[in-house]
Motif scaffolding. Sequence first.
Motif, PDB file in Angstrom:
ATOM      1  N   HIS A 174      -1.124   4.576   8.945  1.00 30.59           N
ATOM      2  CA  HIS A 174      -2.379   4.463   9.692  1.00 30.59           C
ATOM      3  C   HIS A 174      -2.779   3.033   9.999  1.00 30.59           C
ATOM      4  O   HIS A 174      -3.265   2.721  11.072  1.00 30.59           O
ATOM      5  CB  HIS A 174      -3.508   5.175   8.924  1.00 30.59           C
ATOM      6  N   ASP A 211       4.588  10.882   0.195  1.00 26.33           N
ATOM      7  CA  ASP A 211       4.035   9.540   0.070  1.00 26.33           C
ATOM      8  C   ASP A 211       5.049   8.607  -0.566  1.00 26.33           C
ATOM      9  O   ASP A 211       6.173   9.005  -0.847  1.00 26.33           O
ATOM     10  CB  ASP A 211       2.730   9.536  -0.725  1.00 26.33           C
ATOM     11  N   SER A 242       1.601   6.294   3.393  1.00 21.88           N
ATOM     12  CA  SER A 242       0.671   7.045   4.261  1.00 21.88           C
ATOM     13  C   SER A 242      -0.368   6.111   4.859  1.00 21.88           C
ATOM     14  O   SER A 242      -0.707   6.201   6.028  1.00 21.88           O
ATOM     15  CB  SER A 242      -0.072   8.106   3.449  1.00 21.88           C
ATOM     16  N   GLU A 243      -0.861   5.226   4.011  1.00 22.19           N
ATOM     17  CA  GLU A 243      -1.850   4.268   4.460  1.00 22.19           C
ATOM     18  C   GLU A 243      -1.246   3.332   5.514  1.00 22.19           C
ATOM     19  O   GLU A 243      -1.863   3.032   6.523  1.00 22.19           O
ATOM     20  CB  GLU A 243      -2.338   3.474   3.251  1.00 22.19           C
ATOM     21  N   CYS A 296       0.844  -1.192   0.000  1.00 25.50           N
ATOM     22  CA  CYS A 296       0.000   0.000   0.000  1.00 25.50           C
ATOM     23  C   CYS A 296       0.877   1.237   0.000  1.00 25.50           C
ATOM     24  O   CYS A 296       2.096   1.150  -0.021  1.00 25.50           O
ATOM     25  CB  CYS A 296      -0.914  -0.009   1.218  1.00 25.50           C
TER      26      CYS A 296
END
Lengths: 262, 478
Positions: B156, B187, B152-153, B149
């Motif tokens: 989280h 990113d 940034s994802e 992914c």
Amino acid sequence: MIYQDSKTLLEVRGLRATVNGIEILKGIDLTVRSGEIHAIMGTNGSGKSTLAKVLAGHNAYKVTGGSVTFEGGNLFDLEPEERARAGLFLAFQYPIEIPGVANSHFLRLAYNTVQAQRGKEELDPLEFEDFVREKMKLLEMNPDFLDRGVNEGFSGGEKKRNEILQMALLEPRLAILDETDSGLDIDALKSVTNGVNQLTNKDNATILVTHYQRLLNYIVPDYVHVMESGRIIKTGGKELALELETRGYDWVSVEQRTAARV
Amino acid sequence: MSAVLQNLVNQPYKHGFVTDIESDIAPRGLSEDTIKLISAKKDEPEWLLEFRLKAYQQWLKMEEPKWPNVKYPKIDFQAISYYSAPKPKKKLSSMDEVDPELLRTFEKLGVPMHERAALAGVAVDVIFDSVSVATTYKQKLAEVGIIFCSISEAVHMHPELVKQYLGTVVPVGDNYYAALNSAVFTDGTFCFLPKGVKCPMDLSTYFRINTEESGQFERTLIIAEEGASVSYLEGCTAPKFDTNQLHAAVVELVALDNADIKYSTVQNWYAGDENGLGGIYNFVTKRGLAKGVNSRISWTQVETGSAITWKYPSCVLQGDNSVGEFYSVAVTNNYQQADTGTKMVHLGKNTRSTIVSKGISAGHSNNSYRGLVRIAPTAAGARNYSQCDSMLIGGECSANTFPYIQVRNHTAKVEHEASTSKIGEDQLFYFAQRGIGNEEAVSMIINGFCKDVFQQLPMEFAVEATKLLGFKLEGSVG
């Protein structure tokens, strides 16, 4: 072999050429008809190899005078690759190594380019493999040659065989063999010249550029030309080569000078 | 000859167009506030903001490296915008919802990504400017436990993993550009392969800078746990602009025991025009840590773009018997400058490394190989083999080789081979005499020269790279 009423393939008239501003060819006249084998002999620096390269179109050489007609057309209108596709072939004295490019790939590309020019069928890699293997038998070449880089790490003899293999594939109208005998041992000389002899016929012609008479024991010329200082100073039959072998090149020059004085 | 020689290189950059998408751009300039803004926009946890600020503090104390063999005007870091994200028209849940303008851009690039992904079985995590727009195949990968992914994802969804590994291979203060990246990265890609998982397909990301004067600071982190393996492909292409753009990415790879990471790059950022105007400054830090025993890190790169390339994908061979590889083709043309190579740092016993570097210079370009092979006292039985070949096209370019070798263990064996060659009239004449024209001849010579590297690329990349080289050098030899 000299045939009656054969076609003129190459007509060189008063050809002059320079390299780096120095005149090397100083007025060459030469007529080659189909079926014929010509030998051009002479000492180092007489301009033999230059003549070969000028005809093939090496751009280090500048044509400064004269004309060359190849199969009726002006040779100098054609780029080097167009001359090759039109059927003018040069077997190099020092074939170039091209690392990493498989010989089979190179040979097939050259073959297909010339085939396309002639409106003939191009071969895919598998078909070509069979075709080239047959041709290689003619020159007693090891099939390994196909997988190696073009001339990469080849011995002198292997390089020369590879040149003649290309001649066999491309079936030129006019083949110019530049010092093909140099660096060959006697066995290699036999198989290379045997290959050349099988490729000559009444529709094509061959120019042998050589230093030594030895080659002419294996490929018998119809004409022998002696070059000196950028000119052809004497032309004769195959016996001229034998005479050169015994009497040396000096003899011709002396004879020429004497003749000039008379 | 040389006139024709000049002609073959001068092919306009095909990918020079700007996609008209509304961008969300941060004000220009760099300060703690900019960093806080980026962090807030991305809704980041506190520890990541601290990571960024720490990097920023280090960066302030550092100086731009002066040792690379490249020349360029001083960069004004306050003139760069550090955040730019395409504004999606609505929230995206599938590829069909991706901005059609954006999809058309990919098509113009010759990379219809959804098709390509499906046909080639490649999962593409698309980075468009700084934010990931769409991620495909994620579900399929998730089934075998692979996380693929945007970073940034990952911050989280998998904060513990990111926190554990981020900055461990390339520390925040490693070098000037790595520090800058650590402070402002927006990113990038995150990939995690759990123990024993062999990735069922090649993973791939297409990067593309789209907004004029937006610095691009990607961050990539790939972790392969014990016995895992992955092949990752990175391809780049950027649109044409007259002002220089800075691209300072950081890539970190971690391979644990018996793990294997293969990282392949085809880089074709905008190189500037034929007079050396414009083009990307590509200042990248890539490093892999072969942490576990028998692990392997392999870099393959085909560098054809950028006005300036400053890049040394490296391997730190920490685990015993670990293996590091670097296969590189770097092509420079016109006024491009490249100072690229690798570092192989041998720490563990019986570690092995291979370096194969092929540099091709044309036009007025300058192409340098710079490499370090360091054998630590602990690296008994270490072996290195390096081969650096340069090829020159025309008489106005230059090639340099700077190999540094430091051996501190007498049982080590280090070999270095180098060569320089030139595509000369005689080679081209030989081809011509066999009916083969100059362009095809150059393409064959170049591909032959690069064969050892192209063999390392995944199939579809190898085809792309071959075409790209022919295209780059078209007109440079004749």
